[in-house]
Scaffold this motif. Sequence first.
Motif, PDB file in Angstrom:
ATOM      1  N   THR A  65       0.909  -1.278  -0.030  1.00  0.00           N
ATOM      2  CA  THR A  65       0.137  -0.052  -0.015  1.00  0.00           C
ATOM      3  C   THR A  65       0.606   1.450  -0.174  1.00  0.00           C
ATOM      4  O   THR A  65       0.413   2.151  -0.747  1.00  0.00           O
ATOM      5  CB  THR A  65      -0.802  -0.033   1.106  1.00  0.00           C
ATOM      6  OG1 THR A  65      -1.713  -1.401   1.298  1.00  0.00           O
ATOM      7  CG2 THR A  65      -1.981   1.197   1.214  1.00  0.00           C
ATOM      8  N   ASP A  66       1.849   1.272   0.668  1.00  0.00           N
ATOM      9  CA  ASP A  66       2.852   2.233   0.706  1.00  0.00           C
ATOM     10  C   ASP A  66       3.402   2.537  -0.672  1.00  0.00           C
ATOM     11  O   ASP A  66       3.360   3.866  -1.016  1.00  0.00           O
ATOM     12  CB  ASP A  66       4.000   2.213   1.579  1.00  0.00           C
ATOM     13  CG  ASP A  66       3.791   2.427   2.884  1.00  0.00           C
ATOM     14  OD1 ASP A  66       2.866   2.901   3.419  1.00  0.00           O
ATOM     15  OD2 ASP A  66       4.574   1.929   3.712  1.00  0.00           O
ATOM     16  N   ARG A  67       3.881   1.625  -1.560  1.00  0.00           N
ATOM     17  CA  ARG A  67       4.084   1.753  -2.789  1.00  0.00           C
ATOM     18  C   ARG A  67       3.139   2.457  -3.639  1.00  0.00           C
ATOM     19  O   ARG A  67       3.451   3.515  -4.329  1.00  0.00           O
ATOM     20  CB  ARG A  67       4.625   0.358  -3.495  1.00  0.00           C
ATOM     21  CG  ARG A  67       6.049  -0.063  -3.149  1.00  0.00           C
ATOM     22  CD  ARG A  67       6.648  -0.960  -3.901  1.00  0.00           C
ATOM     23  NE  ARG A  67       5.645  -2.230  -4.108  1.00  0.00           N
ATOM     24  CZ  ARG A  67       5.739  -3.208  -3.088  1.00  0.00           C
ATOM     25  NH1 ARG A  67       6.530  -3.261  -2.100  1.00  0.00           N
ATOM     26  NH2 ARG A  67       4.746  -4.283  -3.305  1.00  0.00           N
ATOM     27  N   VAL A  68       1.929   2.039  -3.325  1.00  0.00           N
ATOM     28  CA  VAL A  68       0.867   2.768  -4.333  1.00  0.00           C
ATOM     29  C   VAL A  68       0.384   4.377  -3.926  1.00  0.00           C
ATOM     30  O   VAL A  68       0.423   5.263  -4.647  1.00  0.00           O
ATOM     31  CB  VAL A  68      -0.580   1.937  -4.120  1.00  0.00           C
ATOM     32  CG1 VAL A  68      -1.706   2.667  -4.724  1.00  0.00           C
ATOM     33  CG2 VAL A  68      -0.416   0.641  -4.431  1.00  0.00           C
ATOM     34  N   LEU A  69       0.867   4.420  -2.784  1.00  0.00           N
ATOM     35  CA  LEU A  69       0.569   5.849  -2.051  1.00  0.00           C
ATOM     36  C   LEU A  69       1.800   7.069  -2.697  1.00  0.00           C
ATOM     37  O   LEU A  69       1.576   7.953  -3.031  1.00  0.00           O
ATOM     38  CB  LEU A  69       0.520   5.787  -0.561  1.00  0.00           C
ATOM     39  CG  LEU A  69       0.429   7.370   0.163  1.00  0.00           C
ATOM     40  CD1 LEU A  69      -0.435   8.302  -0.616  1.00  0.00           C
ATOM     41  CD2 LEU A  69       0.499   7.246   1.712  1.00  0.00           C
ATOM     42  N   LEU A  70       2.869   6.195  -2.357  1.00  0.00           N
ATOM     43  CA  LEU A  70       4.384   6.900  -2.995  1.00  0.00           C
ATOM     44  C   LEU A  70       4.144   7.318  -4.523  1.00  0.00           C
ATOM     45  O   LEU A  70       4.217   8.378  -5.039  1.00  0.00           O
ATOM     46  CB  LEU A  70       5.605   6.026  -2.817  1.00  0.00           C
ATOM     47  CG  LEU A  70       6.881   6.603  -3.359  1.00  0.00           C
ATOM     48  CD1 LEU A  70       6.771   8.120  -2.498  1.00  0.00           C
ATOM     49  CD2 LEU A  70       7.814   5.795  -2.790  1.00  0.00           C
ATOM     50  N   CYS A 113      -8.309   5.228  -5.461  1.00  0.00           N
ATOM     51  CA  CYS A 113      -9.169   4.441  -5.292  1.00  0.00           C
ATOM     52  C   CYS A 113      -8.533   2.955  -4.708  1.00  0.00           C
ATOM     53  O   CYS A 113      -9.286   2.093  -4.015  1.00  0.00           O
ATOM     54  CB  CYS A 113      -9.951   4.053  -6.446  1.00  0.00           C
ATOM     55  SG  CYS A 113     -10.840   5.636  -7.180  1.00  0.00           S
ATOM     56  N   HIS A 114      -7.418   2.753  -5.195  1.00  0.00           N
ATOM     57  CA  HIS A 114      -6.690   1.476  -4.362  1.00  0.00           C
ATOM     58  C   HIS A 114      -6.656   1.664  -3.160  1.00  0.00           C
ATOM     59  O   HIS A 114      -7.194   0.465  -2.275  1.00  0.00           O
ATOM     60  CB  HIS A 114      -5.223   1.397  -5.239  1.00  0.00           C
ATOM     61  CG  HIS A 114      -4.545   0.100  -4.745  1.00  0.00           C
ATOM     62  ND1 HIS A 114      -4.541  -0.961  -5.195  1.00  0.00           N
ATOM     63  CD2 HIS A 114      -4.149   0.048  -3.485  1.00  0.00           C
ATOM     64  CE1 HIS A 114      -3.858  -1.843  -4.630  1.00  0.00           C
ATOM     65  NE2 HIS A 114      -3.325  -1.195  -3.463  1.00  0.00           N
ATOM     66  N   LEU A 115      -6.341   2.856  -2.346  1.00  0.00           N
ATOM     67  CA  LEU A 115      -6.047   2.983  -1.268  1.00  0.00           C
ATOM     68  C   LEU A 115      -7.335   2.870  -0.538  1.00  0.00           C
ATOM     69  O   LEU A 115      -7.640   2.372   0.494  1.00  0.00           O
ATOM     70  CB  LEU A 115      -5.411   4.414  -0.976  1.00  0.00           C
ATOM     71  CG  LEU A 115      -4.034   4.441  -1.584  1.00  0.00           C
ATOM     72  CD1 LEU A 115      -3.518   5.772  -1.424  1.00  0.00           C
ATOM     73  CD2 LEU A 115      -3.090   3.585  -1.075  1.00  0.00           C
ATOM     74  N   LEU A 116      -8.385   3.606  -1.164  1.00  0.00           N
ATOM     75  CA  LEU A 116      -9.800   3.529  -0.295  1.00  0.00           C
ATOM     76  C   LEU A 116     -10.311   2.093  -0.187  1.00  0.00           C
ATOM     77  O   LEU A 116     -10.795   1.592   0.822  1.00  0.00           O
ATOM     78  CB  LEU A 116     -10.835   4.281  -1.329  1.00  0.00           C
ATOM     79  CG  LEU A 116     -10.721   5.704  -1.225  1.00  0.00           C
ATOM     80  CD1 LEU A 116     -11.806   6.369  -2.218  1.00  0.00           C
ATOM     81  CD2 LEU A 116     -11.104   6.309   0.170  1.00  0.00           C
ATOM     82  N   GLY A 117     -10.012   1.403  -1.597  1.00  0.00           N
ATOM     83  CA  GLY A 117     -10.511   0.095  -1.176  1.00  0.00           C
ATOM     84  C   GLY A 117      -9.755  -0.915  -0.160  1.00  0.00           C
ATOM     85  O   GLY A 117     -10.598  -1.561   0.515  1.00  0.00           O
ATOM     86  N   TYR A 120       6.396  -0.395  -9.500  1.00  0.00           N
ATOM     87  CA  TYR A 120       6.468   1.128  -8.812  1.00  0.00           C
ATOM     88  C   TYR A 120       5.304   1.609  -8.022  1.00  0.00           C
ATOM     89  O   TYR A 120       5.435   2.478  -7.543  1.00  0.00           O
ATOM     90  CB  TYR A 120       6.561   2.206  -9.995  1.00  0.00           C
ATOM     91  CG  TYR A 120       8.012   1.986 -11.021  1.00  0.00           C
ATOM     92  CD1 TYR A 120       9.114   2.193 -10.373  1.00  0.00           C
ATOM     93  CD2 TYR A 120       8.047   1.449 -12.311  1.00  0.00           C
ATOM     94  CE1 TYR A 120      10.308   1.895 -11.232  1.00  0.00           C
ATOM     95  CE2 TYR A 120       8.956   1.158 -13.016  1.00  0.00           C
ATOM     96  CZ  TYR A 120      10.271   1.451 -12.628  1.00  0.00           C
ATOM     97  OH  TYR A 120      11.175   1.006 -13.365  1.00  0.00           O
ATOM     98  N   GLY A 121       4.496   0.573  -7.928  1.00  0.00           N
ATOM     99  CA  GLY A 121       3.140   0.845  -7.287  1.00  0.00           C
ATOM    100  C   GLY A 121       2.245   1.651  -8.341  1.00  0.00           C
ATOM    101  O   GLY A 121       1.190   2.074  -7.447  1.00  0.00           O
ATOM    102  N   ARG A 122       2.353   1.574  -9.383  1.00  0.00           N
ATOM    103  CA  ARG A 122       1.251   2.192 -10.247  1.00  0.00           C
ATOM    104  C   ARG A 122       0.303   0.853 -10.546  1.00  0.00           C
ATOM    105  O   ARG A 122       0.516   0.089 -10.780  1.00  0.00           O
ATOM    106  CB  ARG A 122       1.926   2.754 -11.524  1.00  0.00           C
ATOM    107  CG  ARG A 122       2.985   3.742 -11.227  1.00  0.00           C
ATOM    108  CD  ARG A 122       3.615   4.349 -12.649  1.00  0.00           C
ATOM    109  NE  ARG A 122       4.420   3.049 -13.155  1.00  0.00           N
ATOM    110  CZ  ARG A 122       5.097   3.135 -14.324  1.00  0.00           C
ATOM    111  NH1 ARG A 122       5.212   4.330 -14.903  1.00  0.00           N
ATOM    112  NH2 ARG A 122       5.710   2.161 -15.064  1.00  0.00           N
TER     113      ARG A 122
END
Length: 326
Positions: free
Chosen positions: A9-14, A307-311, A283-285
């Motif tokens: 989740t950190d990678r997606v946020l970054l 939306c990934h993070l919300l999910g 890369y978290g994309r």
Amino acid sequence: MSITGNAATDRVLLALLTMQRESWEQGILGQALLDLGRPEVATLVADAAVTRQRPDGRLGELAGSVGAVNGAACGEVVRHAADTTGEPRYAAALAAQLDWLTRRAPRAVDGTLFHLLDGRQVWADTVYMVVPLLALTDRTEQAAAQVAGHRRRLHDARTGLYAARWDEDRGELDRPGPWGTGNGWVVAGIARALRLAPRWPAGTRAELAGHVEEVLTACLRHRTDDGLFPDVLDDPGTFREANTAQLLGYAALTGVADGWLPPSWLDTGAELLAAAGRRVDRYGRVTGVSGAPDFAGPGTSPEAQACHLLGQAALRRARAAVSPAG
């Protein structure tokens, strides 16, 4: 140091934080940070949205923006900043956004908001942008009225799906295809509104929850063998799009967590997020989504990252609700 407590989740946020963001994407980022339990970072998101507030009250917009409603997605995080810091600038910014939204933004005769300043069109996206903020600020009747106005114009009772856009002047659909992301915005927006406002007019909460389940069920009929959806739901020739699954998964899991969908939806929501999760690159994309800048083809977008993070936050809540001891 981990921001979210989970390396993936950190990678997606970054990755999200490196992307240029539009007003609604700034707002959804703030919502995700609140849901993930990082309210102090969310305040910084709110501060940036207030800094870019237009004189007419629209939050997070650059000069020249024709978006009429997208800035309202920043309202929740600005409300959070106002409540937690006590700084008058946040309360004033929220009041200006609400004044724009409820009194001065362009709208149809029945009050249904137009999505843009330079055209009289009703878009499915607007449901997510405005309905949660109206609900959060105790304007549940107005929130329900916006859902109703969009539903009258865009929802096909025969298929259960939403078209993307309606042209008010022509009195007909401008983009009649059931865009997957548009349907996702509708159900996710209603789900968030139900979460943010516990009190609704008699019968309204149940009616809205039932409508979400109806649209979710209709969308699932178009799920493909990889667990995702065509970009246009009823057109399998369009590309396989991942953000639809994230938005639908968020709505389903929020319903489970908040008790207005049965626990059987937990597995469905988790499966939808897992299918989209397989599109996250090193890369978290989140790849293969309706992509920025024009959302006309596959790519990446800050909205899909958010939306990934919300999910993921909704999945945690839903699992806790179904198995609180686990």
